[in-house]
Design a protein around this motif. Structure first.
Motif, PDB file in Angstrom:
ATOM      1  N   VAL A 300      47.405   5.224  -6.687  1.00 59.63           N
ATOM      2  CA  VAL A 300      46.384   4.910  -5.692  1.00 59.63           C
ATOM      3  C   VAL A 300      44.981   5.072  -6.272  1.00 59.63           C
ATOM      4  CG1 VAL A 300      46.385   7.267  -4.775  1.00 59.63           C
ATOM      5  CG2 VAL A 300      45.648   5.357  -3.307  1.00 59.63           C
ATOM      6  N   SER A 301      44.822   5.979  -7.231  1.00 60.45           N
ATOM      7  CA  SER A 301      43.510   6.198  -7.836  1.00 60.45           C
ATOM      8  C   SER A 301      43.130   5.098  -8.826  1.00 60.45           C
ATOM      9  CB  SER A 301      43.476   7.552  -8.547  1.00 60.45           C
ATOM     10  OG  SER A 301      44.416   7.563  -9.614  1.00 60.45           O
ATOM     11  N   GLN A 302      44.114   4.243  -9.202  1.00 60.49           N
ATOM     12  CA  GLN A 302      43.870   3.176 -10.166  1.00 60.49           C
ATOM     13  C   GLN A 302      43.833   1.792  -9.516  1.00 60.49           C
ATOM     14  OE1 GLN A 302      43.049   3.178 -13.340  1.00 60.49           O
ATOM     15  NE2 GLN A 302      42.984   5.420 -13.367  1.00 60.49           N
ATOM     16  N   ILE A 303      43.778   1.758  -8.184  1.00 60.35           N
ATOM     17  CA  ILE A 303      43.703   0.467  -7.502  1.00 60.35           C
ATOM     18  C   ILE A 303      42.276  -0.067  -7.523  1.00 60.35           C
ATOM     19  CG2 ILE A 303      43.982  -0.721  -5.290  1.00 60.35           C
ATOM     20  CD1 ILE A 303      46.315   1.119  -4.677  1.00 60.35           C
ATOM     21  N   SER A 304      41.301   0.780  -7.244  1.00 59.11           N
ATOM     22  CA  SER A 304      39.909   0.350  -7.190  1.00 59.11           C
ATOM     23  C   SER A 304      38.992   1.533  -7.482  1.00 59.11           C
ATOM     24  CB  SER A 304      39.594  -0.246  -5.806  1.00 59.11           C
ATOM     25  OG  SER A 304      38.226  -0.575  -5.691  1.00 59.11           O
ATOM     26  N   HIS A 305      37.739   1.181  -7.878  1.00 58.41           N
ATOM     27  CA  HIS A 305      36.734   2.230  -8.048  1.00 58.41           C
ATOM     28  C   HIS A 305      36.375   2.846  -6.703  1.00 58.41           C
ATOM     29  CE1 HIS A 305      36.195   0.373 -12.042  1.00 58.41           C
ATOM     30  NE2 HIS A 305      35.673   1.566 -12.401  1.00 58.41           N
ATOM     31  N   ASP A 306      36.454   2.042  -5.659  1.00 62.06           N
ATOM     32  CA  ASP A 306      36.233   2.592  -4.325  1.00 62.06           C
ATOM     33  C   ASP A 306      37.484   3.315  -3.854  1.00 62.06           C
ATOM     34  OD1 ASP A 306      33.791   1.428  -4.496  1.00 62.06           O
ATOM     35  OD2 ASP A 306      34.125  -0.077  -2.916  1.00 62.06           O
ATOM     36  N   ARG A 307      37.307   4.262  -2.997  1.00 62.67           N
ATOM     37  CA  ARG A 307      38.442   5.055  -2.512  1.00 62.67           C
ATOM     38  C   ARG A 307      39.329   4.201  -1.596  1.00 62.67           C
ATOM     39  NH1 ARG A 307      39.766   8.366   1.834  1.00 62.67           N
ATOM     40  NH2 ARG A 307      41.104  10.148   1.267  1.00 62.67           N
ATOM     41  N   VAL A 308      40.662   4.301  -1.839  1.00 64.07           N
ATOM     42  CA  VAL A 308      41.648   3.591  -1.024  1.00 64.07           C
ATOM     43  C   VAL A 308      42.401   4.634  -0.214  1.00 64.07           C
ATOM     44  CG1 VAL A 308      43.679   2.097  -1.004  1.00 64.07           C
ATOM     45  CG2 VAL A 308      41.873   1.729  -2.701  1.00 64.07           C
ATOM     46  N   SER A 309      42.190   4.635   1.083  1.00 59.40           N
ATOM     47  CA  SER A 309      42.859   5.609   1.940  1.00 59.40           C
ATOM     48  C   SER A 309      44.247   5.144   2.355  1.00 59.40           C
ATOM     49  CB  SER A 309      42.009   5.881   3.189  1.00 59.40           C
ATOM     50  OG  SER A 309      41.757   4.669   3.887  1.00 59.40           O
ATOM     51  N   ASP A 310      44.438   3.834   2.507  1.00 54.22           N
ATOM     52  CA  ASP A 310      45.742   3.290   2.910  1.00 54.22           C
ATOM     53  C   ASP A 310      46.072   2.123   1.993  1.00 54.22           C
ATOM     54  OD1 ASP A 310      48.043   2.505   4.120  1.00 54.22           O
ATOM     55  OD2 ASP A 310      47.132   1.878   6.019  1.00 54.22           O
ATOM     56  N   ILE A 311      47.129   2.305   1.192  1.00 55.93           N
ATOM     57  CA  ILE A 311      47.484   1.266   0.223  1.00 55.93           C
ATOM     58  C   ILE A 311      47.867  -0.026   0.919  1.00 55.93           C
ATOM     59  CG2 ILE A 311      49.065   0.689  -1.661  1.00 55.93           C
ATOM     60  CD1 ILE A 311      49.319   3.631  -2.244  1.00 55.93           C
ATOM     61  N   ALA A 312      48.469   0.061   2.096  1.00 59.12           N
ATOM     62  CA  ALA A 312      48.947  -1.128   2.807  1.00 59.12           C
ATOM     63  C   ALA A 312      47.804  -2.059   3.193  1.00 59.12           C
ATOM     64  CB  ALA A 312      49.731  -0.718   4.049  1.00 59.12           C
ATOM     65  N   THR A 313      46.564  -1.564   3.230  1.00 61.95           N
ATOM     66  CA  THR A 313      45.426  -2.434   3.539  1.00 61.95           C
ATOM     67  C   THR A 313      45.024  -3.290   2.343  1.00 61.95           C
ATOM     68  OG1 THR A 313      43.854  -0.701   2.915  1.00 61.95           O
ATOM     69  CG2 THR A 313      44.554  -0.788   5.231  1.00 61.95           C
ATOM     70  N   VAL A 314      45.532  -2.950   1.155  1.00 66.82           N
ATOM     71  CA  VAL A 314      45.191  -3.696  -0.057  1.00 66.82           C
ATOM     72  C   VAL A 314      46.392  -4.473  -0.594  1.00 66.82           C
ATOM     73  CG1 VAL A 314      44.230  -3.529  -2.388  1.00 66.82           C
ATOM     74  CG2 VAL A 314      43.496  -1.912  -0.616  1.00 66.82           C
ATOM     75  N   LEU A 315      47.571  -3.858  -0.560  1.00 67.33           N
ATOM     76  CA  LEU A 315      48.771  -4.468  -1.129  1.00 67.33           C
ATOM     77  C   LEU A 315      49.904  -4.483  -0.111  1.00 67.33           C
ATOM     78  CD1 LEU A 315      48.763  -2.657  -4.599  1.00 67.33           C
ATOM     79  CD2 LEU A 315      47.911  -4.967  -4.113  1.00 67.33           C
ATOM     80  N   GLN A 316      50.798  -5.471  -0.281  1.00 74.02           N
ATOM     81  CA  GLN A 316      51.997  -5.584   0.533  1.00 74.02           C
ATOM     82  C   GLN A 316      53.173  -5.919  -0.380  1.00 74.02           C
ATOM     83  OE1 GLN A 316      52.650  -5.068   3.835  1.00 74.02           O
ATOM     84  NE2 GLN A 316      50.541  -4.303   4.046  1.00 74.02           N
ATOM     85  N   PRO A 317      54.398  -5.437  -0.052  1.00 75.88           N
ATOM     86  CA  PRO A 317      55.571  -5.795  -0.874  1.00 75.88           C
ATOM     87  C   PRO A 317      55.711  -7.306  -0.977  1.00 75.88           C
ATOM     88  CG  PRO A 317      56.128  -4.030   0.644  1.00 75.88           C
ATOM     89  CD  PRO A 317      54.742  -4.485   1.029  1.00 75.88           C
TER      90      PRO A 317
END
Length: 423
Positions: A300-317
């Motif tokens: 989760v820390s390597q998804i974006s420079h901005d903080r990602v609180s919920d991965i599902a808002t950025v990625l989906q299976p």
């Protein structure tokens, strides 16, 4: 001379009555029918003709003699010059026989032409006394519902193998499936010898492993040869990279390994490489990405420079994305991934992931250059503490032996080389 039978009767009391069906010679018959009414003769017996056939003896004799001469002439020609007047050579005759003659035994191969297809198979012309038949289940190594799915259409010419005979009309039963099986085994032996990685679709499993289809053949992949700890039902309908372990056509044994294939694939993964993968599952701590059969972790820390609180808002299976290799532990089979390093500006992965994927190769190239500079500085620091090593640092950051331009006996001055942390 021909003898003709006829029936006559004599009505005169002075002449003895002839018996019915008595035989009369042609000359006697001619005299009987020489006048219009041969029965009216002065003082002679009254004769009545029942039936008569006139035969021209001379015409028959001439016809028979002609046929006899023709036969004797043909007989003589067969002995003296048998090929006279024949428009083809003996070689051409034998070639024609070889073309249209074939072995009708089970297992023998014949060439044929498809001239009609139906829901159950195809009719094949093999120049035999009857048409041969190709059942739909023998049309292809894969299961098809119609021969057209196997590319079989009227007019197609192919080599078939005889596998049986129909009882109702004695026509032959043909197969393409048997020939394709032989070719598939040969192909697998060749791929094993070349140590090639192939794709296999998982179609089933048991307590010992899973069944994969490779080159149309069913192969077995033991669980000990699968790189990830996954249940068999979770692998159904998925494709795995595989290598051949055992190819034994006589025993119908085809054993495959996913671990061997993954070892080769992982050896090609370099730090900073950009690969395309698909999201397999989401966890609170990150997403697991399938990169060609290898499961990598996008933390989760390597998804974006901005903080990602919920991965599902950025990625989906099921999402397809580009990721960069951060680290690779070959012994444990772990790969760390990042999309954060591919962002042109911080937060692009959240706001505009399409831009991130378009600039992925460019950003990865920049990342690799920074890595190369850091390695060069690390080498420089090493030389600072080990000047006696006899190596020099090129402007590109490559270590090499001291050049001839360095005065003998003088040490290498590295005071002008800044420390790595300052870069």
């Amino acid at each position: 001379m021909a003898i003709v039978s006829t029936r006559v009767s004599l009505s005169s009391s002075s002449s003895p009555r002839l018996r019915r069906s008595s035989f009369i010679s042609p000359s006697s018959l001619t005299k009987l029918i020489s006048t219009r009414n041969p029965c009216k003769r002065a003082g002679g017996p009254r004769v009545r003709v029942i039936s008569a056939v006139a035969i021209s003896t001379n015409a028959q004799t001439r016809e028979r003699q002609k046929l006899k001469d023709m036969f004797e002439e043909a007989f003589e020609r067969c002995w003296t010059s048998p090929m006279e007047g024949v428009t083809f050579t003996p070689e051409e005759f034998h070639a024609a026989l070889d073309k249209y003659d074939f072995e009708s035994e089970i297992g023998s191969k014949v060439k044929g032409s498809v001239f009609r297809t139906d829901a159950n198979g195809a009719l094949i012309d093999i120049t035999a006394k009857s048409t041969a038949y190709l059942p739909v289940q023998e049309a292809c190594i894969y299961k098809v519902k119609h021969v057209a799915e196997a590319g079989i259409f009227p007019g197609m010419q192919e080599e078939f193998v005889i596998i049986g005979e129909r009882e109702d009309d004695d026509s032959l039963i043909l197969s393409l499936r048997s020939i394709q099986f032989d070719l598939a085994w040969e192909r697998c032996r060749q791929l094993q010898a070349e140590d090639v990685v192939v794709k296999g679709k998982i179609i089933g499993g048991n307590k010992g492993g899973v069944v994969a289809v490779v080159e149309g053949l069913r192969g077995f992949v033991p669980f000990s040869q699968i790189s990830t700890k996954t249940a068999a039902e979770d692998l159904i309908d998925k494709e795995l990279p595989l290598k051949f372990v055992e190819v034994d056509e006589e025993q119908s044994r085809l054993v495959l390994s996913n671990r061997k294939a993954m070892a080769d694939s992982q050896a090609q993964l370099g730090i900073g490489s950009v690969v395309t993968g698909s999201v397999q599952s989401l966890k609170p701590y990150g997403a697991f990405i399938d990169i060609g059969g290898i499961n990598g972790l996008l933390h989760v820390s390597q998804i974006s420079h901005d903080r990602v609180s919920d991965i599902a808002t950025v990625l989906q299976p099921g999402d397809t994305l580009k990721v960069m290799i951060l680290s690779h532990d070959r012994e444990r089979g772990r790969v760390s991934l990042s999309t954060k390093k591919l962002e042109p500006t911080p937060g692009d992965m959240i706001r505009n992931p399409k831009l991130v994927f378009e600039k992925a190769d460019e950003m990865a190239q920049t990342f690799r250059q920074r890595i190369a500079q850091a390695e060069a500085m690390a080498r420089a620091d090493m030389l600072r503490f080990q000047p006696q090593s006899g190596l020099t640092l090129s402007p590109e950051g490559i270590l090499g032996p001291l050049g001839s331009g360095v005065p003998v006996g003088e040490g290498l001055d590295l005071n002008d080389v800044p420390p790595a942390e300052e870069l």
